[in-house]
Write a protein that holds these residues in place. Structure first.
Motif, PDB file in Angstrom:
ATOM      1  N   HIS A   1       0.838  -1.195   0.000  1.00  0.00           N
ATOM      2  CA  HIS A   1       0.000   0.000   0.000  1.00  0.00           C
ATOM      3  C   HIS A   1       0.880   1.255   0.000  1.00  0.00           C
ATOM      4  O   HIS A   1       0.659   2.179  -0.773  1.00  0.00           O
ATOM      5  N   ARG A   2       1.888   1.266   0.868  1.00  0.00           N
ATOM      6  CA  ARG A   2       2.756   2.434   0.967  1.00  0.00           C
ATOM      7  C   ARG A   2       3.574   2.646  -0.302  1.00  0.00           C
ATOM      8  O   ARG A   2       3.812   3.777  -0.710  1.00  0.00           O
ATOM      9  N   ILE A   3       3.988   1.564  -0.944  1.00  0.00           N
ATOM     10  CA  ILE A   3       4.714   1.684  -2.208  1.00  0.00           C
ATOM     11  C   ILE A   3       3.822   2.316  -3.267  1.00  0.00           C
ATOM     12  O   ILE A   3       4.225   3.243  -3.969  1.00  0.00           O
ATOM     13  N   LEU A   4       2.599   1.821  -3.387  1.00  0.00           N
ATOM     14  CA  LEU A   4       1.662   2.386  -4.363  1.00  0.00           C
ATOM     15  C   LEU A   4       1.404   3.867  -4.086  1.00  0.00           C
ATOM     16  O   LEU A   4       1.401   4.690  -5.008  1.00  0.00           O
ATOM     17  N   MET A   5       1.197   4.211  -2.824  1.00  0.00           N
ATOM     18  CA  MET A   5       0.926   5.599  -2.459  1.00  0.00           C
ATOM     19  C   MET A   5       2.123   6.495  -2.788  1.00  0.00           C
ATOM     20  O   MET A   5       1.951   7.607  -3.277  1.00  0.00           O
ATOM     21  N   GLU A   6       3.323   6.021  -2.518  1.00  0.00           N
ATOM     22  CA  GLU A   6       4.526   6.816  -2.795  1.00  0.00           C
ATOM     23  C   GLU A   6       4.680   7.032  -4.302  1.00  0.00           C
ATOM     24  O   GLU A   6       4.953   8.146  -4.749  1.00  0.00           O
ATOM     25  N   LEU A   7       4.489   5.986  -5.081  1.00  0.00           N
ATOM     26  CA  LEU A   7       4.587   6.116  -6.540  1.00  0.00           C
ATOM     27  C   LEU A   7       3.515   7.063  -7.073  1.00  0.00           C
ATOM     28  O   LEU A   7       3.775   7.856  -7.984  1.00  0.00           O
ATOM     29  N   TYR A   8       2.326   7.008  -6.499  1.00  0.00           N
ATOM     30  CA  TYR A   8       1.239   7.889  -6.930  1.00  0.00           C
ATOM     31  C   TYR A   8       1.566   9.340  -6.594  1.00  0.00           C
ATOM     32  O   TYR A   8       1.344  10.247  -7.392  1.00  0.00           O
TER      33      TYR A   8
ATOM     34  N   LEU B   1       3.921   3.327 -11.783  1.00  0.00           N
ATOM     35  CA  LEU B   1       2.579   2.743 -11.765  1.00  0.00           C
ATOM     36  C   LEU B   1       2.101   2.483 -13.190  1.00  0.00           C
ATOM     37  O   LEU B   1       2.379   3.259 -14.098  1.00  0.00           O
ATOM     38  N   THR B   2       1.357   1.414 -13.341  1.00  0.00           N
ATOM     39  CA  THR B   2       0.632   1.192 -14.585  1.00  0.00           C
ATOM     40  C   THR B   2      -0.654   2.022 -14.492  1.00  0.00           C
ATOM     41  O   THR B   2      -0.954   2.595 -13.435  1.00  0.00           O
ATOM     42  N   ASN B   3      -1.421   2.079 -15.569  1.00  0.00           N
ATOM     43  CA  ASN B   3      -2.706   2.785 -15.510  1.00  0.00           C
ATOM     44  C   ASN B   3      -3.596   2.188 -14.431  1.00  0.00           C
ATOM     45  O   ASN B   3      -4.252   2.911 -13.675  1.00  0.00           O
ATOM     46  N   ARG B   4      -3.618   0.877 -14.356  1.00  0.00           N
ATOM     47  CA  ARG B   4      -4.423   0.187 -13.341  1.00  0.00           C
ATOM     48  C   ARG B   4      -3.911   0.526 -11.934  1.00  0.00           C
ATOM     49  O   ARG B   4      -4.695   0.753 -11.009  1.00  0.00           O
ATOM     50  N   GLY B   5      -2.592   0.577 -11.777  1.00  0.00           N
ATOM     51  CA  GLY B   5      -2.002   0.921 -10.490  1.00  0.00           C
ATOM     52  C   GLY B   5      -2.331   2.341 -10.078  1.00  0.00           C
ATOM     53  O   GLY B   5      -2.597   2.620  -8.906  1.00  0.00           O
ATOM     54  N   ARG B   6      -2.336   3.246 -11.050  1.00  0.00           N
ATOM     55  CA  ARG B   6      -2.678   4.647 -10.783  1.00  0.00           C
ATOM     56  C   ARG B   6      -4.128   4.763 -10.298  1.00  0.00           C
ATOM     57  O   ARG B   6      -4.428   5.493  -9.365  1.00  0.00           O
TER      58      ARG B   6
ATOM     59  N   ALA C   1      -7.825   5.525  -5.696  1.00  0.00           N
ATOM     60  CA  ALA C   1      -8.888   5.064  -4.791  1.00  0.00           C
ATOM     61  C   ALA C   1      -8.379   5.001  -3.355  1.00  0.00           C
ATOM     62  O   ALA C   1      -9.111   5.323  -2.413  1.00  0.00           O
ATOM     63  N   MET C   2      -7.110   4.614  -3.176  1.00  0.00           N
ATOM     64  CA  MET C   2      -6.520   4.567  -1.845  1.00  0.00           C
ATOM     65  C   MET C   2      -6.428   5.969  -1.236  1.00  0.00           C
ATOM     66  O   MET C   2      -6.662   6.144  -0.039  1.00  0.00           O
ATOM     67  N   VAL C   3      -6.067   6.943  -2.058  1.00  0.00           N
ATOM     68  CA  VAL C   3      -5.984   8.325  -1.584  1.00  0.00           C
ATOM     69  C   VAL C   3      -7.358   8.789  -1.109  1.00  0.00           C
ATOM     70  O   VAL C   3      -7.497   9.378  -0.031  1.00  0.00           O
ATOM     71  N   HIS C   4      -8.374   8.486  -1.900  1.00  0.00           N
ATOM     72  CA  HIS C   4      -9.739   8.858  -1.527  1.00  0.00           C
ATOM     73  C   HIS C   4     -10.140   8.190  -0.207  1.00  0.00           C
ATOM     74  O   HIS C   4     -10.700   8.824   0.683  1.00  0.00           O
ATOM     75  N   LYS C   5      -9.824   6.910  -0.071  1.00  0.00           N
ATOM     76  CA  LYS C   5     -10.146   6.167   1.153  1.00  0.00           C
ATOM     77  C   LYS C   5      -9.393   6.743   2.335  1.00  0.00           C
ATOM     78  O   LYS C   5      -9.954   6.904   3.426  1.00  0.00           O
TER      79      LYS C   5
END
Length: 125
Positions: free
Chosen positions: A23-30, A81-86, A91-95
């Motif tokens: 989760h943190r990796i995805l958030m950092e990349l975003y 991030l891929t498009n799907r990852g973005r 959605a994680m940011v919104h949550k």
């Protein structure tokens, strides 16, 4: 009286209780919005290199992240991030925003200011 360790663990748990390393990796990349070297990701998140490598492989297999060699420096792996990852990270940011709103809803504006100034004071050291 609360100990420093108990206080630290409580503060850490406020933000980390729902966020695993993926989760943190995805958030950092975003947040960065573009590719980043795997080494910088390790340093930014303060994870062990093996943890980042293992979690990136899982994220790659899930189609959320892609990794390629930097064209300027072939020794560097760049992850993005891929498009799907973005979309998933968005959605994680919104949550997260909803969770934070619920978490702080019982605090008055003055209490929020006090909490913020106290956290700033301990972060400076």
């Amino acid at each position: 009286m609360i100990t420093n360790i108990e206080l630290f663990n409580a503060l850490r748990n406020v933000t980390a209780k729902r966020e695993g390393s993926r989760h943190r990796i995805l958030m950092e990349l975003y947040t960065i919005g573009e590719g980043i070297s795997q080494r910088v990701l390790v340093d930014t998140l303060h994870f062990k290199p093996a943890t980042v490598s293992e979690q990136l492989e899982i994220l790659i297999n899930q189609g959320l992240v892609e990794k390629h060699i930097d064209m300027m420096d072939k020794r560097i792996s760049v992850v993005s991030l891929t498009n799907r990852g973005r979309e998933e990270a968005k959605a994680m940011v919104h949550k997260r925003e909803q969770d934070l709103e619920a978490m702080f809803t019982d605090l008055t504006p003055v209490e929020k200011d006090i909490l913020y100034s106290l956290l700033k004071r301990i972060m400076i050291k």
